[in-house]
Design a protein around this motif. Structure first.
Motif, PDB file in Angstrom:
ATOM      1  N   PRO B  60       0.758  -1.326  -0.045  1.00  0.00           N
ATOM      2  CA  PRO B  60       0.121   0.161  -0.131  1.00  0.00           C
ATOM      3  C   PRO B  60       0.907   1.068   0.006  1.00  0.00           C
ATOM      4  CG  PRO B  60      -0.038  -1.086   2.088  1.00  0.00           C
ATOM      5  CD  PRO B  60       0.711  -1.976   1.230  1.00  0.00           C
ATOM      6  N   PRO B  61       0.422   2.213  -0.622  1.00  0.00           N
ATOM      7  CA  PRO B  61       1.281   3.625  -0.699  1.00  0.00           C
ATOM      8  C   PRO B  61       1.174   4.487   0.166  1.00  0.00           C
ATOM      9  CG  PRO B  61      -1.044   3.645  -1.927  1.00  0.00           C
ATOM     10  CD  PRO B  61      -1.054   2.338  -1.497  1.00  0.00           C
ATOM     11  N   LEU B  62       1.777   3.924   1.298  1.00  0.00           N
ATOM     12  CA  LEU B  62       1.816   4.556   2.725  1.00  0.00           C
ATOM     13  C   LEU B  62       2.932   5.578   2.788  1.00  0.00           C
ATOM     14  CD1 LEU B  62       0.891   1.383   4.955  1.00  0.00           C
ATOM     15  CD2 LEU B  62      -0.482   3.702   4.873  1.00  0.00           C
ATOM     16  N   PRO B  63       2.941   6.530   3.734  1.00  0.00           N
ATOM     17  CA  PRO B  63       4.135   7.501   4.108  1.00  0.00           C
ATOM     18  C   PRO B  63       5.461   6.796   4.365  1.00  0.00           C
ATOM     19  CG  PRO B  63       2.275   8.138   5.159  1.00  0.00           C
ATOM     20  CD  PRO B  63       2.110   6.544   4.825  1.00  0.00           C
ATOM     21  N   GLY B  82       8.485  10.734   7.155  1.00  0.00           N
ATOM     22  CA  GLY B  82       7.262  10.124   6.629  1.00  0.00           C
ATOM     23  C   GLY B  82       6.754  10.902   5.463  1.00  0.00           C
ATOM     24  N   GLY B  85       3.138   9.280   0.382  1.00  0.00           N
ATOM     25  CA  GLY B  85       1.842   8.702   0.743  1.00  0.00           C
ATOM     26  C   GLY B  85       0.646   9.642   0.977  1.00  0.00           C
ATOM     27  N   ALA B  87      -2.543  11.937  -0.300  1.00  0.00           N
ATOM     28  CA  ALA B  87      -3.752  11.787  -0.767  1.00  0.00           C
ATOM     29  C   ALA B  87      -4.064  12.098  -2.323  1.00  0.00           C
ATOM     30  CB  ALA B  87      -4.927  12.513   0.145  1.00  0.00           C
ATOM     31  N   VAL B  89      -7.215  13.068  -4.430  1.00  0.00           N
ATOM     32  CA  VAL B  89      -8.782  13.432  -4.349  1.00  0.00           C
ATOM     33  C   VAL B  89      -9.245  13.780  -5.725  1.00  0.00           C
ATOM     34  CG1 VAL B  89      -9.925  15.264  -3.382  1.00  0.00           C
ATOM     35  CG2 VAL B  89      -7.903  14.742  -2.303  1.00  0.00           C
ATOM     36  N   ASP B 108      -2.322  15.440  -3.880  1.00  0.00           N
ATOM     37  CA  ASP B 108      -2.011  16.920  -3.153  1.00  0.00           C
ATOM     38  C   ASP B 108      -0.769  16.719  -2.228  1.00  0.00           C
ATOM     39  OD1 ASP B 108      -1.879  19.114  -1.561  1.00  0.00           O
ATOM     40  OD2 ASP B 108      -3.940  18.651  -0.663  1.00  0.00           O
ATOM     41  N   ARG B 111       0.798  17.547   1.779  1.00  0.00           N
ATOM     42  CA  ARG B 111       0.248  16.529   2.747  1.00  0.00           C
ATOM     43  C   ARG B 111       1.922  15.991   3.309  1.00  0.00           C
ATOM     44  NH1 ARG B 111      -5.158  15.096   2.250  1.00  0.00           N
ATOM     45  NH2 ARG B 111      -6.247  16.762   0.701  1.00  0.00           N
TER      46      ARG B 111
END
Lengths: 417, 417
Positions: B60-63, B82, B85, B87, B89, B108, B111
């Motif tokens: 999964p594309p997590l931070p 971190g 990752g 978002a 939108v 975005d 973040r």
């Protein structure tokens, strides 16, 4: 397959938990049956937990709160701005400064759509406004909360009245101007009467509190539960020892505690962490309430650098959170708070003062010799970019330094190494 | 089990791709063999792709960019803040404004740890500085890049010299003050000579370009590849039709294009999207270079609201990105850019002007009747909080409005509905 439907069944009174009201209409002035002039009791959303699969917690903690839909109020999925899924950053250096043995985990809520934790709350509130047909949102806020409410209102195509006070941080005013909010500046004492008049005249849904002791919007704090869900996943399906939370009215505190309690209820976790509040020592109504063993307290006192959480009243909700999570109410002094912001900057993280509250409170607790169960998570609530006073902007741009001086100092320092 | 080790094998010349230089020392003034006074060629990092498992893209594309370690330069895992990752939108309203049939996806990058895309680049650069023993970082920047470089330098315990110009946005100055950077304000024409003197005197690693046509730090743009990796996962293991990228020197453009190309090389994706640059029309050196079919161009022209990307020279790297991804160079006018920022605010998203560049460029292209392959991703690069000029702060706080007027206008509007 997870269901996307909310398992919410109603609004439950914290004043008498046997009282369950329907989800609609939202009860925005506290429990109508148990509240009186002496105390106002908040409501929370209750769920049919038998309908919620523990598999919900097997998913990765990505942005977009709609992924936790079963345990949230009914959400309008198309209103999500990709809130949540914020990074967890470890720091040994800050743990040393506080006096902890293990690295501290920093949950950086400045990675949200409007760069604060408030987006988790306002996604829930604005979804509720849309679901119940409110024609707009009204909020009294000088800061993060108003910015976030206005952003979600725009996403929903709703008008948003933001009542702020003269002297608020310029970044917030500029943000509201950009968002096209109906932005109103009033003297501090006129803020709440103005909010009430707006709501009565227009039927707009308040995203702010309407009672003496804070009761607020029952739907909002539910969004904060997702911080607990994310932390559990980010720590490798483990519950931390302690979670320390910057605390104003206690909505964030309550939501995080409830999130962990739900994981225990669903058999996902085996215990809740100690959930600890961090208030500016100059006021600290929750710490007063806990010390006197009362439901909530009203205090007076000077302002704090942590303007966003320097409240004069607490909420019954906050006391419930501490009492049901083996928690405690910590406070901090202004100079420790300044040090905490600087320590975070030393890790490359720039928080507004309120965002560093948990670190300041923990350091003072450790200095007094108090034990803190590790590992510790500190919730950082918002970016330092919002904390720039106009005066600082004008003065800092006058600082000058010569290139020759800088090179000389760098060379001198290298020579000593 | 994924390996955490980088598969990087060296620095490859874009001037002559048969030339592979070792990873150390970093080549910070372009390819030493192919560059001359007429053109300077950047380098990129090359990898032993046979060592990289396609399973890397199942996560999964997590931070935390260290999760993509095999396809990045050697990273110091403990320096991660971190980053990434971020978002994605969706917006139907903005797609309508541009003239697209399907919702547009907004990536975005506000973040991130310092609220811009630059954190992906600087994590790589500062990791390289630590790995190669550089005593500090030196950067010439009035904005996002300097803020990010300084943050990662602090995390690494390195000094950071930031050379900025008088008149830069106050938010950045305040950030540098908080981070404790060695912040130096000089007239614009003294910026690059000052940077060179710092580097020569101290051995600090530059995080800025040192050549006429931009070559930059070869390690930095690799971090931007992770945007492509994340997009692929966020779109359900699909490649978008088009990715539009705010473009200054083209490092972001290059990184995103390369990320998709690597996924094709590894058999993960079957094609690359059209990668499209968006430059302010007042200058637009890349668009000039592409139109004249030259390696890079130098232009003159007035400034832009999109100050962060209003460059007067382009890079060979940017032209490579467009030519290898069926891309094209778009530009936009200042008034369209203002509208694009307002459209984003209408979705609750507040970007600095540069961050809305892709939307403005697409709208103008569609108005000219150009086809755009959908679905489209627009990369939004940084928060509007950084874009507040001191003058706006002073003037906006003088806007006043009466409560009665506001209520009357809200009632009037409801009466018409």
């Amino acid at each position: 397959m997870l269901t996307n439907a909310s398992a919410a069944v109603g609004q439950r009174s914290l004043g008498d938990p046997s009282l369950l009201f329907p989800l609609d209409p939202p009860l925005l002035s506290g429990c109508p049956r148990t509240s009186g002039p002496e105390m106002q009791y908040p409501l929370e959303i209750d769920y049919d937990y038998g309908k919620v699969s523990a598999k919900l917690f097997a998913q990765p903690p990505l942005p977009g709160l709609q992924r936790w839909a079963p345990l949230l109020p009914p959400l309008a999925a198309h209103l999500s701005l990709g809130e949540g899924g914020t990074a967890l950053v470890g720091s040994k250096r800050i743990a040393d400064w506080i006096g902890l043995a293990k690295p501290i985990w920093l949950k950086d809520e400045s990675r949200n759509p409007t760069w604060s934790h408030k987006d988790r709350l306002n996604y829930c509130i604005v979804s509720t406004a849309v679901a119940t047909g409110a024609p707009g949102i009204a909020v009294a806020s000088t800061g993060n909360h108003g910015a976030s409410a206005a952003a979600y209102a725009r996403r929903a195509g709703l008008r948003c009245v933001v009542i702020s006070t003269v002297g608020a941080q310029p970044a917030f005013e500029h943000f509201q101007t950009r968002l096209g909010s109906d932005f109103l500046l009033v003297p501090p004492e006129e803020r709440w009467p103005a909010l009430c008049r707006i709501i009565e005249s227009t039927g707009f849904m308040p995203a702010s509190n309407l009672t003496r002791f804070h009761t607020g919007n029952p739907f909002g704090p539910e969004g904060y539960k997702t911080i607990a869900y994310e932390l559990f996943a980010q720590l490798g399906n483990c519950v931390p020892g302690t979670v320390v939370v910057p605390t104003g009215y206690g909505e964030l505190l309550f939501g995080i505690a409830k999130g962990f309690q739900e994981m225990v209820k669903l058999g996902v976790a085996d215990r809740v962490p100690q959930v600890v509040s961090a208030e500016p020592g100059v006021r600290a109504p929750l710490a007063h309430a806990m010390a006197r063993n009362v439901a909530a307290a009203e205090v007076s006192g000077p302002g704090s650098l942590a303007a966003g959480i320097a409240c004069t009243v607490s909420s019954y909700r906050a006391a419930v959170a501490l009492r049901t999570s083996n928690g405690r109410a910590l406070t901090f002094g202004e100079s420790t708070l300044g040090e905490a912001v600087a320590e975070l900057a030393g890790e490359g993280l720039w928080q507004e003062y309120s965002g560093a509250a948990g670190l300041a409170a923990l350091r003072e607790a450790r200095r007094r010799g108090e034990e803190v169960e590790e590992p510790v998570v500190a919730v950082l609530t918002s970016t330092g970019l919002k904390d720039i006073p106009a005066t600082a902007i004008v003065s800092s741009s006058r600082v000058r330094r010569s290139l020759d001086d800088l090179i000389a100092s760098l060379k001198h320092e290298r020579g000593r190494q």
